[in-house]
Design a protein around this motif. Structure first.
Motif, mmCIF file in Angstrom:
data_model
loop_
_atom_site.group_PDB
_atom_site.id
_atom_site.type_symbol
_atom_site.label_atom_id
_atom_site.label_comp_id
_atom_site.label_asym_id
_atom_site.label_seq_id
_atom_site.Cartn_x
_atom_site.Cartn_y
_atom_site.Cartn_z
ATOM 1 N N GLN A 253 19.081 -3.484 -7.173
ATOM 2 C CA GLN A 253 17.734 -3.506 -6.583
ATOM 3 C C GLN A 253 16.669 -3.525 -7.677
ATOM 4 O OE1 GLN A 253 15.567 -0.176 -4.281
ATOM 5 N NE2 GLN A 253 16.420 -1.437 -2.665
ATOM 6 N N SER A 254 15.543 -4.170 -7.367
ATOM 7 C CA SER A 254 14.423 -4.207 -8.318
ATOM 8 C C SER A 254 13.124 -4.409 -7.558
ATOM 9 C CB SER A 254 14.606 -5.376 -9.299
ATOM 10 O OG SER A 254 14.483 -6.599 -8.617
ATOM 11 N N GLY A 255 12.016 -4.346 -8.290
ATOM 12 C CA GLY A 255 10.741 -4.739 -7.711
ATOM 13 C C GLY A 255 10.787 -6.224 -7.405
ATOM 14 N N ALA B 232 6.480 -15.635 5.788
ATOM 15 C CA ALA B 232 7.251 -16.025 4.602
ATOM 16 C C ALA B 232 8.460 -15.100 4.451
ATOM 17 C CB ALA B 232 6.360 -15.968 3.363
ATOM 18 N N ARG B 233 8.257 -13.808 4.725
ATOM 19 C CA ARG B 233 9.374 -12.851 4.599
ATOM 20 C C ARG B 233 10.441 -13.155 5.659
ATOM 21 N NH1 ARG B 233 9.508 -8.488 0.967
ATOM 22 N NH2 ARG B 233 10.920 -6.825 1.570
ATOM 23 N N MET B 234 9.999 -13.499 6.859
ATOM 24 C CA MET B 234 10.967 -13.846 7.910
ATOM 25 C C MET B 234 11.713 -15.134 7.528
ATOM 26 S SD MET B 234 10.537 -11.256 9.786
ATOM 27 C CE MET B 234 11.664 -11.579 11.128
ATOM 28 N N LEU C 4 16.746 -7.254 2.734
ATOM 29 C CA LEU C 4 15.322 -7.584 2.689
ATOM 30 C C LEU C 4 14.687 -7.046 3.973
ATOM 31 C CD1 LEU C 4 13.180 -9.366 1.002
ATOM 32 C CD2 LEU C 4 13.530 -11.046 2.818
ATOM 33 N N ARG C 5 14.079 -5.879 3.877
ATOM 34 C CA ARG C 5 13.470 -5.304 5.075
ATOM 35 C C ARG C 5 12.257 -6.119 5.501
ATOM 36 N NH1 ARG C 5 13.173 1.234 3.952
ATOM 37 N NH2 ARG C 5 15.417 1.617 3.707
ATOM 38 N N PHE C 6 12.084 -6.346 6.809
ATOM 39 C CA PHE C 6 10.852 -7.027 7.241
ATOM 40 C C PHE C 6 9.716 -6.013 7.364
ATOM 41 C CE2 PHE C 6 13.240 -6.441 11.295
ATOM 42 C CZ PHE C 6 12.305 -5.697 12.021
ATOM 43 N N GLU C 7 10.035 -4.729 7.273
ATOM 44 C CA GLU C 7 9.091 -3.590 7.194
ATOM 45 C C GLU C 7 8.376 -3.265 8.503
ATOM 46 O OE1 GLU C 7 9.829 -2.214 4.512
ATOM 47 O OE2 GLU C 7 9.882 -3.579 2.817
ATOM 48 N N THR C 8 7.847 -4.266 9.189
ATOM 49 C CA THR C 8 7.225 -4.030 10.505
ATOM 50 C C THR C 8 7.189 -5.342 11.262
ATOM 51 O OG1 THR C 8 5.223 -3.397 11.710
ATOM 52 C CG2 THR C 8 4.886 -4.311 9.516
ATOM 53 N N LEU D 118 0.806 -1.226 0.000
ATOM 54 C CA LEU D 118 0.000 0.000 0.000
ATOM 55 C C LEU D 118 0.841 1.279 0.000
ATOM 56 C CD1 LEU D 118 -2.361 -1.896 0.426
ATOM 57 C CD2 LEU D 118 -3.171 -0.429 2.268
ATOM 58 N N TYR D 119 2.082 1.181 0.486
ATOM 59 C CA TYR D 119 2.905 2.387 0.643
ATOM 60 C C TYR D 119 3.754 2.694 -0.594
ATOM 61 C CZ TYR D 119 5.728 -1.651 2.042
ATOM 62 O OH TYR D 119 6.316 -2.880 2.080
ATOM 63 N N CYS D 120 3.894 1.746 -1.509
ATOM 64 C CA CYS D 120 4.983 1.825 -2.485
ATOM 65 C C CYS D 120 4.555 2.408 -3.831
ATOM 66 C CB CYS D 120 5.558 0.430 -2.680
ATOM 67 S SG CYS D 120 7.016 0.419 -3.735
ATOM 68 N N GLY E 120 14.357 3.953 6.947
ATOM 69 C CA GLY E 120 14.109 5.281 6.400
ATOM 70 C C GLY E 120 12.716 5.696 6.801
ATOM 71 N N PRO E 121 12.425 6.991 6.691
ATOM 72 C CA PRO E 121 11.067 7.428 7.009
ATOM 73 C C PRO E 121 10.099 6.946 5.932
ATOM 74 C CG PRO E 121 12.315 9.232 6.038
ATOM 75 C CD PRO E 121 13.285 8.090 6.208
ATOM 76 N N PHE E 122 8.893 6.582 6.329
ATOM 77 C CA PHE E 122 7.834 6.344 5.349
ATOM 78 C C PHE E 122 7.480 7.699 4.741
ATOM 79 C CE2 PHE E 122 3.186 7.094 5.046
ATOM 80 C CZ PHE E 122 2.974 6.460 3.831
ATOM 81 N N ILE E 123 7.392 7.754 3.408
ATOM 82 C CA ILE E 123 7.011 9.000 2.729
ATOM 83 C C ILE E 123 5.744 8.719 1.921
ATOM 84 C CG2 ILE E 123 7.739 10.824 1.127
ATOM 85 C CD1 ILE E 123 10.662 10.161 1.813
ATOM 86 N N ALA E 124 4.665 9.410 2.251
ATOM 87 C CA ALA E 124 3.372 9.140 1.614
ATOM 88 C C ALA E 124 3.419 9.514 0.139
ATOM 89 C CB ALA E 124 2.269 9.915 2.329
HETATM 90 N N1 SAM Z 1 11.306 -5.247 -3.989
HETATM 91 C C1 SAM Z 1 12.347 -5.388 -3.019
HETATM 92 C C2 SAM Z 1 11.778 -5.579 -1.635
HETATM 93 O O1 SAM Z 1 10.566 -5.464 -1.470
HETATM 94 O O2 SAM Z 1 12.548 -5.909 -0.719
HETATM 95 C C3 SAM Z 1 13.304 -4.217 -3.015
HETATM 96 C C4 SAM Z 1 12.765 -2.903 -3.440
HETATM 97 S S1 SAM Z 1 11.634 -2.173 -2.284
HETATM 98 C C5 SAM Z 1 10.854 -0.998 -3.294
HETATM 99 C C6 SAM Z 1 12.765 -1.272 -1.236
HETATM 100 C C7 SAM Z 1 12.228 -0.652 0.036
HETATM 101 O O3 SAM Z 1 11.615 0.586 -0.256
HETATM 102 C C8 SAM Z 1 11.171 -1.409 0.786
HETATM 103 O O4 SAM Z 1 11.727 -2.407 1.578
HETATM 104 C C9 SAM Z 1 10.490 -0.299 1.603
HETATM 105 O O5 SAM Z 1 10.932 -0.302 2.949
HETATM 106 C C10 SAM Z 1 10.930 0.992 0.888
HETATM 107 N N2 SAM Z 1 9.784 1.832 0.497
HETATM 108 C C11 SAM Z 1 8.780 1.480 -0.326
HETATM 109 N N3 SAM Z 1 7.856 2.465 -0.391
HETATM 110 C C12 SAM Z 1 8.283 3.477 0.410
HETATM 111 C C13 SAM Z 1 7.748 4.757 0.790
HETATM 112 N N4 SAM Z 1 6.580 5.182 0.323
HETATM 113 N N5 SAM Z 1 8.477 5.511 1.649
HETATM 114 C C14 SAM Z 1 9.662 5.078 2.117
HETATM 115 N N6 SAM Z 1 10.204 3.878 1.808
HETATM 116 C C15 SAM Z 1 9.529 3.080 0.966
#
Ligand code: SAM
Ligand code: FES
Length: 328
Positions: free
Chosen positions: A90-92, A163-165, A142-146, A51-53, A212-216
């Motif tokens: 890096q990629s999607g 699955a991510r963990m 590989l960020r676990f994000e939360t 949802l954030y990306c 990093g900060p979440f950026i909307a």
């Molecule tokens: N697709 C791979 C993955 O999911 O690990 C690598 C690329 S992914 C786009 C890289 C990172 O961008 C994510 O792990 C997430 O933390 C960060 N990211 C995505 N959307 C973001 C946002 N709106 N603000 C800040 N960071 C964001």
């Protein structure tokens, strides 16, 4: 440090002593040299719908691209010529880049350029991770994000936190230096969740921590949410440096995008890595995970001189080694 200590630190009226202590720990454990990692964003094709990306698959306004292996190799070569000792690819996620092509590319980069390789390609199978490692990749982000199961489900509706963990465990098993991390200020992220995130990053004994900060992003369902703040992100960097001592922690692009000078501030409260962009300029505008991303119109050489100047002004040096993990 207990969860309560972390919560207290996050709530401090004046964070200056916390940030100064993190700077001291950074100097003692990882020194003044900053590791530069040249970042190639080689494909913005993504099967996920976080949802954030900004490059989520539902965002039809994005022009999708995938650099071919020769283009990636040329960008890698240019990065090596600029003096980078590590390349980050890096990629999607699940962009269907043929594994065999990726492995051949990794072998070629290793054989001809001899630099360290970090991958950030999202979730893959155990066998795929093993093959990528075998082909020469050294590290994986590989960020676990939360740490919150519920928040993960809300923000990554088509993914499963377990699955991510599991992927993080497979990466270790394959012999990668492993990095993970979170976004600070995600909608719904309470101080308790953030404290749990920090404790989990410590528990995972990571070689690298990327936050990093979440950026909307207005092009996403979270476009109307509030973004995270640099201020809170810096506290998290400081806490992670104090808690984990010798982990590699980058001053990330998102920190520099949310506030001018954000990366410099992070380097002064615990960060010891920078990841300048070396993606060919023509692709950069299409790899925007959030609005306001810095360096969109710059050339790889511009970013290199920009960070060199930044480090000079901070009294820091550029590391001359590959900057492998200090943990193992
Ligand atoms: N697709 C791979 C993955 O999911 O690990 C690598 C690329 S992914 C786009 C890289 C990172 O961008 C994510 O792990 C997430 O933390 C960060 N990211 C995505 N959307 C973001 C946002 N709106 N603000 C800040 N960071 C964001
Ligand atoms: Fe691409 Fe989340 S939308 S990894």
């Amino acid at each position: 440090m207990t969860k309560k200590d972390i919560l207290d630190a996050l709530a401090l009226a004046d964070p200056a002593p916390l940030l100064a202590e993190a700077d001291r720990v950074r100097r003692e454990y990882v020194g003044d040299a900053v590791h530069l990692r040249g970042l190639i964003e080689f494909s913005n094709i993504c099967a996920r719908d976080c949802l954030y990306c900004g490059i989520r698959c539902s965002n039809r306004t994005v022009t999708r691209y995938r650099m071919d292996v020769n283009e990636i190799f040329e960008a890698a070569q240019a990065a090596a010529q600029l003096g980078y000792k590590t390349l980050v690819l890096q990629s999607g996620e699940n962009d269907r880049y043929p594994l065999i092509e990726l492995c051949l590319l990794l072998r070629r980069i290793k054989a001809e350029l001899g630099i360290a390789i970090t991958l950030s390609l999202g979730e893959k199978t155990r066998e795929e991770y093993a093959a990528l490692r075998e082909a020469g990749a050294d590290r994986y982000l590989l960020r676990f994000e939360t740490s919150s199961e519920e928040l993960f489900r809300q923000l990554k509706p088509d993914a499963v936190r377990g699955a991510r963990m599991q992927c993080l465990a497979w990466l270790r098993e394959a012999g990668f230096q492993v990095g993970s991390g979170i976004m600070v200020g995600l909608p719904g992220q309470t101080p308790e969740i953030l404290a749990e995130d920090i404790l989990l990053m410590k528990m995972l004994d990571l070689d690298m921590i990327g936050i990093g900060p979440f950026i909307a992003d207005p092009r996403t369902p979270l476009g109307g949410a509030s973004s995270g703040t640099l201020e809170r992100t810096l506290r998290v960097v400081a806490l992670l440096r104090i808690l984990t001592k010798n982990t590699h922690i980058p001053a990330t692009t998102a920190m520099g995008s949310i506030e001018k000078g954000g990366r410099e501030k992070a380097l002064r409260c615990g960060a010891n890595v920078l990841m300048p962009n070396v993606t060919p300029t023509r692709y950069r505008e299409h790899y925007q995970l959030y609005p306001g991303k810095i360096c969109i119109n710059d050339q790889p050489g511009d970013c290199r001189s920009c960070v060199a100047g930044m480090l000079r002004s901070l009294g820091r040096t550029i590391a001359t080694d590959a900057g492998h993990s200090l943990k193992r």
